[in-house]
Design an enzyme around this catalytic site. Structure first.
Site, PDB file in Angstrom:
ATOM      1  N   GLU A 165     101.711  58.397  52.874  1.00 50.17           N
ATOM      2  CA  GLU A 165     101.854  58.686  54.563  1.00 50.17           C
ATOM      3  C   GLU A 165     102.311  59.930  54.838  1.00 50.17           C
ATOM      4  OE1 GLU A 165     104.198  55.880  56.706  1.00 50.17           O
ATOM      5  OE2 GLU A 165     103.473  56.684  58.581  1.00 50.17           O
ATOM      6  N   ASP A 224     102.850  53.853  51.076  1.00 51.97           N
ATOM      7  CA  ASP A 224     103.792  53.980  52.411  1.00 51.97           C
ATOM      8  C   ASP A 224     105.167  53.757  51.937  1.00 51.97           C
ATOM      9  OD1 ASP A 224     105.235  54.125  54.623  1.00 51.97           O
ATOM     10  OD2 ASP A 224     103.888  52.768  55.690  1.00 51.97           O
ATOM     11  N   ILE A 270     108.084  53.972  53.498  1.00 52.55           N
ATOM     12  CA  ILE A 270     108.867  52.941  54.413  1.00 52.55           C
ATOM     13  C   ILE A 270     107.964  52.410  55.303  1.00 52.55           C
ATOM     14  CG2 ILE A 270     110.858  52.589  55.765  1.00 52.55           C
ATOM     15  CD1 ILE A 270     112.401  54.821  54.366  1.00 52.55           C
ATOM     16  N   ASP A 271     107.384  51.246  55.069  1.00 52.32           N
ATOM     17  CA  ASP A 271     106.670  50.704  56.269  1.00 52.32           C
ATOM     18  C   ASP A 271     107.605  49.934  56.989  1.00 52.32           C
ATOM     19  OD1 ASP A 271     104.182  50.079  57.515  1.00 52.32           O
ATOM     20  OD2 ASP A 271     104.373  48.074  56.804  1.00 52.32           O
ATOM     21  N   THR A 281     109.500  52.080  59.587  1.00 52.07           N
ATOM     22  CA  THR A 281     110.401  53.310  59.771  1.00 52.07           C
ATOM     23  C   THR A 281     111.257  52.955  61.070  1.00 52.07           C
ATOM     24  OG1 THR A 281     108.920  54.661  58.710  1.00 52.07           O
ATOM     25  CG2 THR A 281     110.528  55.694  60.194  1.00 52.07           C
ATOM     26  N   ASP A 322      99.432  51.682  54.865  1.00 52.76           N
ATOM     27  CA  ASP A 322     100.028  50.305  55.515  1.00 52.76           C
ATOM     28  C   ASP A 322      99.600  49.106  55.038  1.00 52.76           C
ATOM     29  OD1 ASP A 322     101.783  51.652  57.630  1.00 52.76           O
ATOM     30  OD2 ASP A 322      99.908  52.170  58.252  1.00 52.76           O
TER      31      ASP A 322
HETATM   32  C1  LIP Z   1     104.012  51.335  61.125  1.00 57.27           C
HETATM   33  C2  LIP Z   1     103.226  49.959  60.502  1.00 57.27           C
HETATM   34  C3  LIP Z   1     103.366  49.143  62.052  1.00 57.27           C
HETATM   35  C4  LIP Z   1     102.412  50.055  62.742  1.00 57.27           C
HETATM   36  C5  LIP Z   1     102.660  51.299  63.241  1.00 57.27           C
HETATM   37  C6  LIP Z   1     103.075  51.927  61.660  1.00 57.27           C
HETATM   38  P1  LIP Z   1     105.300  53.127  59.428  1.00 57.27           P
HETATM   39  O1  LIP Z   1     104.030  52.055  59.635  1.00 57.27           O
HETATM   40  O2  LIP Z   1     103.599  49.225  59.596  1.00 57.27           O
HETATM   41  O3  LIP Z   1     103.005  47.901  61.937  1.00 57.27           O
HETATM   42  O4  LIP Z   1     102.132  49.186  64.024  1.00 57.27           O
HETATM   43  O5  LIP Z   1     101.640  51.990  63.749  1.00 57.27           O
HETATM   44  O6  LIP Z   1     101.913  52.589  61.168  1.00 57.27           O
HETATM   45  O7  LIP Z   1     105.174  54.175  60.567  1.00 57.27           O
HETATM   46  O8  LIP Z   1     106.597  52.421  59.915  1.00 57.27           O
HETATM   47  O9  LIP Z   1     105.219  53.552  58.165  1.00 57.27           O
END
Ligand code: LIP
Length: 290
Positions: free
Chosen positions: A71, A89, A91-92, A94, A230
């Site tokens: 990412e 990713d 940190i999914d 964030t 993601d």
């Molecule tokens: C997030 C996702 C979340 C989605 C956001 C974003 P991040 O990932 O997991 O569910 O709605 O658009 O992509 O930015 O925390 O890595």
């Protein structure tokens, strides 16, 4: 590539995810260490970047011939190819991380010929690990088979479902309208043309949402706008648990991992009928995606 040792790759990915988890839990994200990408709700922290560096360095050292997509280092126009590719990713969730809400994961997937093949999703705050290798089942903490209980029949269609959705970071335009109107329709009574779902949930991590569907607690997760990093890992876990991934837009039963529109449904008799009923409640069509 027929002789790839998927088990070894999987085990290595888990060790990397655990190491990354230590960095994530040791960090204290502050406003100073936080920036944004596309707008004020598309957050990135120094920890996202540091974890991706750690992950990509370790993976490249051990598997120099494999591609890497992450990412934080993705450049517009980069395309996922059929080569063996780690998709990460760091940190999914964030936004949750910045707010110290512990629904956060590192999502580490591996795709072969564009097919999600290994998935590792690790929440370091709860020490919960989800993992799967295509064709070999899905597990929670390595010893509990997913789904956690025998999948029940979809007795009352969409109206009996607990549905995860996400607002995402695009807050205007066609796709924002499709989400807003569809959320409202899913919640509305049948008399008013709605789905009367049991509930809508918006937790903030696509990877953990997919694991929630694989586990069986969530029935559906529907989203557009997120990316391959993601969903790649969670996708394998979902499918190995007997769940199914289709397109968030009606009609396409075979979405691409980089298609940016996703609709996951847990296993259970009547699964396909629920997909069709849900598609009938989607207001309009998403423009995002391939
Ligand atoms: C997030 C996702 C979340 C989605 C956001 C974003 P991040 O990932 O997991 O569910 O709605 O658009 O992509 O930015 O925390 O890595």
């Amino acid at each position: 590539m027929a002789d790839l040792n998927l088990q070894e790759i999987h085990d290595f990915m888990i060790s990397i995810a655990r190491k990354a988890g230590e960095t994530i839990t040791a960090a204290h994200p502050t406003a100073g260490a936080t920036g944004n990408k596309k707008n004020s709700v598309d957050l990135v922290t120094e920890t996202d970047q540091a974890v991706e560096k750690l992950v990509s360095t370790s993976l490249r050292e051990k598997y120099p011939d494999f591609a890497f997509m992450g990412e934080e280092t993705y450049k517009p126009g980069d395309r996922l190819t059929s080569a063996p590719t780690f998709i990460c990713d760091p940190i999914d969730g964030t936004t949750n991380f910045v707010h110290t809400y512990p629904y956060v994961s590192i999502s580490l997937g591996f795709s072969l010929n564009l097919v999600p093949t290994i998935g590792v999703v690790y929440n370091p705050f709860t020490s919960t690990l989800y993992s799967a290798i295509k064709g070999h089942g899905a597990y929670k903490n390595l010893d509990q088979t997913l789904p956690l209980s025998a999948p029940s029949k979809f007795e009352t269609g969409v109206s009996g479902c607990l549905v995860a959705v996400e607002w995402g970071s695009d807050r205007s335009g066609n796709d924002f309208a499709v989400k807003s109107k569809t959320f409202s329709r899913l919640a509305a009574t049948k008399e008013n043309g709605g789905g009367m779902v049991h509930g809508l949930r918006s937790f903030g991590s696509a990877a953990l949402n997919l694991c929630g569907v694989a586990e069986g607690g969530l029935d559906i997760y529907w989203e557009a706008g997120c990316w391959a990093w993601d969903v790649c890992a969670g996708w394998v876990i979902l499918e190995e648990a007997g769940g199914m991934m289709v397109d968030a837009n009606p009609g396409n039963w075979e979405p691409r991992v980089d298609g940016r529109r996703y609709f996951a449904i847990r296993p259970g008799e009547g699964q396909r009928e629920v997909v069709e009923e849900f598609w009938g409640l989607v207001e309009g069509a998403f423009e995002v995606g391939v």
